[in-house]
Design a protein around this motif. Sequence first.
Motif, PDB file in Angstrom:
ATOM      1  N   ILE A  24       0.869  -1.172   0.000  1.00 23.93           N
ATOM      2  CA  ILE A  24       0.000   0.000   0.000  1.00 23.93           C
ATOM      3  C   ILE A  24       0.907   1.224   0.000  1.00 23.93           C
ATOM      4  CG2 ILE A  24      -1.823   1.246   1.190  1.00 23.93           C
ATOM      5  CD1 ILE A  24      -2.451  -1.332   2.710  1.00 23.93           C
ATOM      6  N   HIS A  25       0.681   2.119  -0.941  1.00 23.42           N
ATOM      7  CA  HIS A  25       1.450   3.363  -0.962  1.00 23.42           C
ATOM      8  C   HIS A  25       0.590   4.463  -1.551  1.00 23.42           C
ATOM      9  CE1 HIS A  25       2.170   1.986  -5.068  1.00 23.42           C
ATOM     10  NE2 HIS A  25       2.651   0.875  -4.531  1.00 23.42           N
ATOM     11  N   THR A  26       0.908   5.678  -1.175  1.00 26.12           N
ATOM     12  CA  THR A  26       0.173   6.838  -1.662  1.00 26.12           C
ATOM     13  C   THR A  26       1.091   8.052  -1.604  1.00 26.12           C
ATOM     14  OG1 THR A  26      -1.927   8.057  -1.457  1.00 26.12           O
ATOM     15  CG2 THR A  26      -0.808   7.451   0.601  1.00 26.12           C
ATOM     16  N   ASP A  27       0.634   9.147  -2.184  1.00 25.18           N
ATOM     17  CA  ASP A  27       1.398  10.390  -2.120  1.00 25.18           C
ATOM     18  C   ASP A  27       0.430  11.567  -2.071  1.00 25.18           C
ATOM     19  OD1 ASP A  27       0.455  10.702  -4.709  1.00 25.18           O
ATOM     20  OD2 ASP A  27       2.361  10.260  -5.636  1.00 25.18           O
ATOM     21  N   ALA A  28       0.953  12.731  -1.713  1.00 24.30           N
ATOM     22  CA  ALA A  28       0.120  13.921  -1.608  1.00 24.30           C
ATOM     23  C   ALA A  28       1.008  15.154  -1.609  1.00 24.30           C
ATOM     24  CB  ALA A  28      -0.709  13.873  -0.333  1.00 24.30           C
ATOM     25  N   ASP A  29       0.379  16.294  -1.852  1.00 28.81           N
ATOM     26  CA  ASP A  29       1.106  17.566  -1.849  1.00 28.81           C
ATOM     27  C   ASP A  29       1.253  18.151  -0.447  1.00 28.81           C
ATOM     28  OD1 ASP A  29       1.407  17.500  -4.616  1.00 28.81           O
ATOM     29  OD2 ASP A  29      -0.501  18.530  -4.942  1.00 28.81           O
ATOM     30  N   SER A  30       0.343  17.795   0.462  1.00 25.35           N
ATOM     31  CA  SER A  30       0.389  18.335   1.825  1.00 25.35           C
ATOM     32  C   SER A  30       0.129  17.217   2.829  1.00 25.35           C
ATOM     33  CB  SER A  30      -0.668  19.424   2.005  1.00 25.35           C
ATOM     34  OG  SER A  30      -1.966  18.863   1.987  1.00 25.35           O
ATOM     35  N   TYR A  31       0.444  17.504   4.092  1.00 24.11           N
ATOM     36  CA  TYR A  31       0.239  16.502   5.138  1.00 24.11           C
ATOM     37  C   TYR A  31      -1.249  16.246   5.366  1.00 24.11           C
ATOM     38  CZ  TYR A  31       1.865  13.647   8.995  1.00 24.11           C
ATOM     39  OH  TYR A  31       2.161  12.591   9.807  1.00 24.11           O
ATOM     40  N   ASP A  32      -2.068  17.286   5.308  1.00 26.10           N
ATOM     41  CA  ASP A  32      -3.518  17.112   5.460  1.00 26.10           C
ATOM     42  C   ASP A  32      -4.084  16.217   4.362  1.00 26.10           C
ATOM     43  OD1 ASP A  32      -3.758  18.593   7.789  1.00 26.10           O
ATOM     44  OD2 ASP A  32      -4.152  20.467   6.721  1.00 26.10           O
ATOM     45  N   GLU A  33      -3.649  16.443   3.138  1.00 22.88           N
ATOM     46  CA  GLU A  33      -4.095  15.616   2.018  1.00 22.88           C
ATOM     47  C   GLU A  33      -3.598  14.182   2.179  1.00 22.88           C
ATOM     48  OE1 GLU A  33      -3.551  15.266  -2.807  1.00 22.88           O
ATOM     49  OE2 GLU A  33      -3.049  17.161  -1.845  1.00 22.88           O
ATOM     50  N   LEU A  34      -2.389  14.019   2.707  1.00 19.78           N
ATOM     51  CA  LEU A  34      -1.836  12.678   2.906  1.00 19.78           C
ATOM     52  C   LEU A  34      -2.674  11.883   3.907  1.00 19.78           C
ATOM     53  CD1 LEU A  34       0.528  10.814   2.101  1.00 19.78           C
ATOM     54  CD2 LEU A  34       1.635  11.557   4.201  1.00 19.78           C
ATOM     55  N   ARG A  35      -3.170  12.532   4.944  1.00 20.41           N
ATOM     56  CA  ARG A  35      -4.048  11.857   5.908  1.00 20.41           C
ATOM     57  C   ARG A  35      -5.269  11.263   5.203  1.00 20.41           C
ATOM     58  NH1 ARG A  35      -3.045  16.712   9.126  1.00 20.41           N
ATOM     59  NH2 ARG A  35      -1.662  16.155  10.837  1.00 20.41           N
ATOM     60  N   LYS A  36      -5.882  12.052   4.349  1.00 23.82           N
ATOM     61  CA  LYS A  36      -7.064  11.592   3.605  1.00 23.82           C
ATOM     62  C   LYS A  36      -6.700  10.450   2.654  1.00 23.82           C
ATOM     63  CE  LYS A  36      -9.064  16.170   3.783  1.00 23.82           C
ATOM     64  NZ  LYS A  36      -9.250  17.412   3.065  1.00 23.82           N
ATOM     65  N   GLN A  37      -5.580  10.604   1.963  1.00 23.42           N
ATOM     66  CA  GLN A  37      -5.135   9.580   1.011  1.00 23.42           C
ATOM     67  C   GLN A  37      -4.808   8.263   1.718  1.00 23.42           C
ATOM     68  OE1 GLN A  37      -6.170  10.654  -1.783  1.00 23.42           O
ATOM     69  NE2 GLN A  37      -4.315  10.904  -2.999  1.00 23.42           N
ATOM     70  N   ALA A  38      -4.197   8.341   2.891  1.00 18.77           N
ATOM     71  CA  ALA A  38      -3.845   7.135   3.649  1.00 18.77           C
ATOM     72  C   ALA A  38      -5.111   6.391   4.068  1.00 18.77           C
ATOM     73  CB  ALA A  38      -3.011   7.497   4.871  1.00 18.77           C
ATOM     74  N   ARG A  39      -6.095   7.110   4.588  1.00 20.28           N
ATOM     75  CA  ARG A  39      -7.365   6.468   4.966  1.00 20.28           C
ATOM     76  C   ARG A  39      -8.007   5.793   3.759  1.00 20.28           C
ATOM     77  NH1 ARG A  39      -8.422  11.429   8.214  1.00 20.28           N
ATOM     78  NH2 ARG A  39      -8.099  10.823  10.380  1.00 20.28           N
ATOM     79  N   ASP A  40      -8.027   6.499   2.644  1.00 18.67           N
ATOM     80  CA  ASP A  40      -8.638   5.964   1.427  1.00 18.67           C
ATOM     81  C   ASP A  40      -7.897   4.715   0.944  1.00 18.67           C
ATOM     82  OD1 ASP A  40     -10.583   6.115  -0.707  1.00 18.67           O
ATOM     83  OD2 ASP A  40      -8.913   6.750  -1.992  1.00 18.67           O
ATOM     84  N   ALA A  41      -6.571   4.742   0.983  1.00 21.69           N
ATOM     85  CA  ALA A  41      -5.769   3.601   0.540  1.00 21.69           C
ATOM     86  C   ALA A  41      -6.042   2.372   1.402  1.00 21.69           C
ATOM     87  CB  ALA A  41      -4.283   3.950   0.569  1.00 21.69           C
ATOM     88  N   VAL A  42      -6.173   2.568   2.709  1.00 19.16           N
ATOM     89  CA  VAL A  42      -6.440   1.447   3.616  1.00 19.16           C
ATOM     90  C   VAL A  42      -7.844   0.903   3.371  1.00 19.16           C
ATOM     91  CG1 VAL A  42      -6.782   0.832   6.049  1.00 19.16           C
ATOM     92  CG2 VAL A  42      -4.777   2.153   5.370  1.00 19.16           C
ATOM     93  N   ARG A  43      -8.835   1.788   3.185  1.00 21.65           N
ATOM     94  CA  ARG A  43     -10.204   1.340   2.903  1.00 21.65           C
ATOM     95  C   ARG A  43     -10.265   0.519   1.621  1.00 21.65           C
ATOM     96  NH1 ARG A  43     -11.935   6.908   3.883  1.00 21.65           N
ATOM     97  NH2 ARG A  43     -12.235   7.067   6.115  1.00 21.65           N
ATOM     98  N   CYS A  44      -9.499   0.926   0.622  1.00 20.04           N
ATOM     99  CA  CYS A  44      -9.504   0.211  -0.662  1.00 20.04           C
ATOM    100  C   CYS A  44      -8.789  -1.138  -0.575  1.00 20.04           C
ATOM    101  CB  CYS A  44      -8.836   1.061  -1.740  1.00 20.04           C
ATOM    102  SG  CYS A  44      -9.796   2.501  -2.228  1.00 20.04           S
ATOM    103  N   HIS A  45      -7.791  -1.237   0.281  1.00 22.71           N
ATOM    104  CA  HIS A  45      -6.963  -2.448   0.347  1.00 22.71           C
ATOM    105  C   HIS A  45      -7.591  -3.561   1.189  1.00 22.71           C
ATOM    106  CE1 HIS A  45      -3.155  -4.574  -0.113  1.00 22.71           C
ATOM    107  NE2 HIS A  45      -3.249  -4.902   1.156  1.00 22.71           N
ATOM    108  N   PHE A  46      -8.280  -3.199   2.265  1.00 26.45           N
ATOM    109  CA  PHE A  46      -8.819  -4.189   3.193  1.00 26.45           C
ATOM    110  C   PHE A  46     -10.336  -4.265   3.111  1.00 26.45           C
ATOM    111  CE2 PHE A  46      -4.841  -2.875   5.244  1.00 26.45           C
ATOM    112  CZ  PHE A  46      -4.243  -4.103   5.461  1.00 26.45           C
ATOM    113  N   ASP A  47     -10.873  -5.464   3.344  1.00 29.95           N
ATOM    114  CA  ASP A  47     -12.312  -5.620   3.524  1.00 29.95           C
ATOM    115  C   ASP A  47     -12.701  -4.965   4.844  1.00 29.95           C
ATOM    116  OD1 ASP A  47     -12.579  -7.098   1.192  1.00 29.95           O
ATOM    117  OD2 ASP A  47     -12.232  -9.008   2.227  1.00 29.95           O
ATOM    118  N   ALA A  48     -13.960  -4.633   4.988  1.00 33.62           N
ATOM    119  CA  ALA A  48     -14.435  -3.969   6.209  1.00 33.62           C
ATOM    120  C   ALA A  48     -14.113  -4.787   7.461  1.00 33.62           C
ATOM    121  CB  ALA A  48     -15.927  -3.706   6.114  1.00 33.62           C
ATOM    122  N   SER A  49     -14.188  -6.114   7.370  1.00 27.63           N
ATOM    123  CA  SER A  49     -13.917  -6.960   8.539  1.00 27.63           C
ATOM    124  C   SER A  49     -12.429  -7.009   8.896  1.00 27.63           C
ATOM    125  CB  SER A  49     -14.424  -8.377   8.288  1.00 27.63           C
ATOM    126  OG  SER A  49     -13.745  -8.950   7.184  1.00 27.63           O
TER     127      SER A  49
END
Length: 67
Positions: A24-49
């Motif tokens: 899992i990897h992501t990138d962003a222009d700012s730290y605030d954007e990176l927080r959002k991108q990290a959450r999104d990347a984890v949601r996409c990678h793992f099932d809800a359970s």
Amino acid sequence: MNEIVFLVEDAEGGLVARVLGHSIHTDADSYDELRKQARDAVRCHFDASEHPATIRLHYVKDEVLAA
């Protein structure tokens, strides 16, 4: 899984983050954007359970000083 850890580093023009032990990897222009991108990347990678309870952003700054 209780926690997932992103290793965050400076990159040209922003930040890059990758998870230790997973592809899992992501990138962003700012730290605030990176927080959002990290959450999104984890949601996409793992099932809800399998979703970890905590996402940790471990920011590593490698600084070189002239002697």
